[in-house]
Scaffold this active site. Sequence first.
Site, mmCIF file in Angstrom:
data_model
loop_
_atom_site.group_PDB
_atom_site.id
_atom_site.type_symbol
_atom_site.label_atom_id
_atom_site.label_comp_id
_atom_site.label_asym_id
_atom_site.label_seq_id
_atom_site.Cartn_x
_atom_site.Cartn_y
_atom_site.Cartn_z
ATOM 1 N N ARG A 1 -12.369 -9.599 -1.081
ATOM 2 C CA ARG A 1 -12.025 -8.892 0.160
ATOM 3 C C ARG A 1 -11.669 -7.426 -0.111
ATOM 4 N NH1 ARG A 1 -7.200 -6.094 2.205
ATOM 5 N NH2 ARG A 1 -7.138 -6.373 4.459
ATOM 6 N N THR B 1 0.838 -1.193 0.000
ATOM 7 C CA THR B 1 0.000 0.000 0.000
ATOM 8 C C THR B 1 0.871 1.240 0.000
ATOM 9 O OG1 THR B 1 -1.617 -1.154 1.351
ATOM 10 C CG2 THR B 1 -1.749 1.239 1.400
ATOM 11 N N THR C 1 -1.860 2.309 7.145
ATOM 12 C CA THR C 1 -1.348 1.126 6.456
ATOM 13 C C THR C 1 -1.291 -0.014 7.466
ATOM 14 O OG1 THR C 1 0.428 0.238 5.067
ATOM 15 C CG2 THR C 1 1.099 1.709 6.828
HETATM 16 C C1 SD4 Z 1 -5.155 -3.554 3.378
HETATM 17 N N1 SD4 Z 1 -4.169 -1.710 4.562
HETATM 18 O O1 SD4 Z 1 -5.632 -3.866 2.293
HETATM 19 C C2 SD4 Z 1 -4.005 -2.579 3.426
HETATM 20 C C3 SD4 Z 1 -2.699 -3.339 3.427
HETATM 21 C C4 SD4 Z 1 -1.456 -2.536 3.694
HETATM 22 O O2 SD4 Z 1 0.856 -2.451 3.532
HETATM 23 O O3 SD4 Z 1 -1.468 -1.442 4.179
HETATM 24 N N2 SD4 Z 1 -0.305 -3.101 3.400
HETATM 25 O O4 SD4 Z 1 -5.551 -4.045 4.437
#
Ligand code: SD4
Length: 343
Positions: free
Chosen positions: A231, A203, A254
């Site tokens: 999801r 992310t 994140t």
């Molecule tokens: C999620 N928050 O899809 C995101 C994943 C993430 O670094 O931040 N990964 O849950």
Amino acid sequence: MLNRKRFLQIASLTGVSSVFFNSLNGQKIKPMLNNPVVISTWDQGIAANKGAWEVLKNGGSALDAVEKGVMVTESEPNCCVGLQANPDRDGFVTLDASIMDHQYNCGSVGFLERIKHPISVARRVMEKTPHVMLVGQGAQQFAVAEGFPLEPEVLSGEARKAYDDWLKNSHYEPQINRENIQNKGHGPFAPAKYDDGSWNHDTIGMLAMDVKGNLSGSCTTSGMGFKIRGRLGDSPIIGAGLYVDNEVGACVATGQGEDIIRVAGSHSVVEMMRQGHNPETACRKIIERIVKIKGADAKKIQVAFIAINKQGVIGTFAIHKGFSYALKNKATEKLVNAKSIFR
Ligand code: SD4
């Protein structure tokens, strides 16, 4: 020393007077005179901030900056965000993104397939529809109608390899797990990918304040690798993955989306700032809330927030060490390590 008359002269030139006259709980907010500034999550934020800076340095808007900035990461062939990232457990890459400006305008897309720049589709949703969120086939149909090309349905070489490895056991577990965090590292001082081929994050979230003192934010992700098909995480959910309130501040998240959603993470951080907490304390309080809710399981997950308030003060906090954010303004360009609950 900047007296009121001199400030008003500068304000009329730079457009910061509205910042000066905003008030928070009855207190006057001091202007931030060293904006513009941009911050973004993880090490890939350094390159993304450069993209945002091209807009900000020329007096462009925070909104344009946060779109252009994260597009750099979405285009990065060797990164973990965007079409080149890990697929879901059925082998398809599905993307989520959100964007929010300084006037509570917001847009997002979820479960979007075969579109290279979900952040730009999120912006179109914000600007061209009466809605906030489009998902799945409908989001893709809207993107195509808006002129976004449909990209081929192929996994990148790295993602193909990671998926083939994952298929050997087909064990569904979030990638941001305890073993990765504690044994392999998580963040810029860990490898971009672990030895087993899994990414250490997927992310990018970005917040910017422009020369007028206006705030905007963006967030774009492939979500968690090998997730159950369909999801959605926190990133496309306004208030969870991203929130901007131009009177108070902005926050982006994140980490494990499910645990960010259950506390409306980014909105909660902004509300802490509204109550008078500085950005780091605001982030810490919501991280502590997640840790309390999770109990012993908190050790197994990573969540981090970055936040900026209306004065341009920046803060961050994470559950585990290893998270950092990238900062760029006129004076500096650097990675900053977050404080965390577990060291
Ligand atoms: C999620 N928050 O899809 C995101 C994943 C993430 O670094 O931040 N990964 O849950």
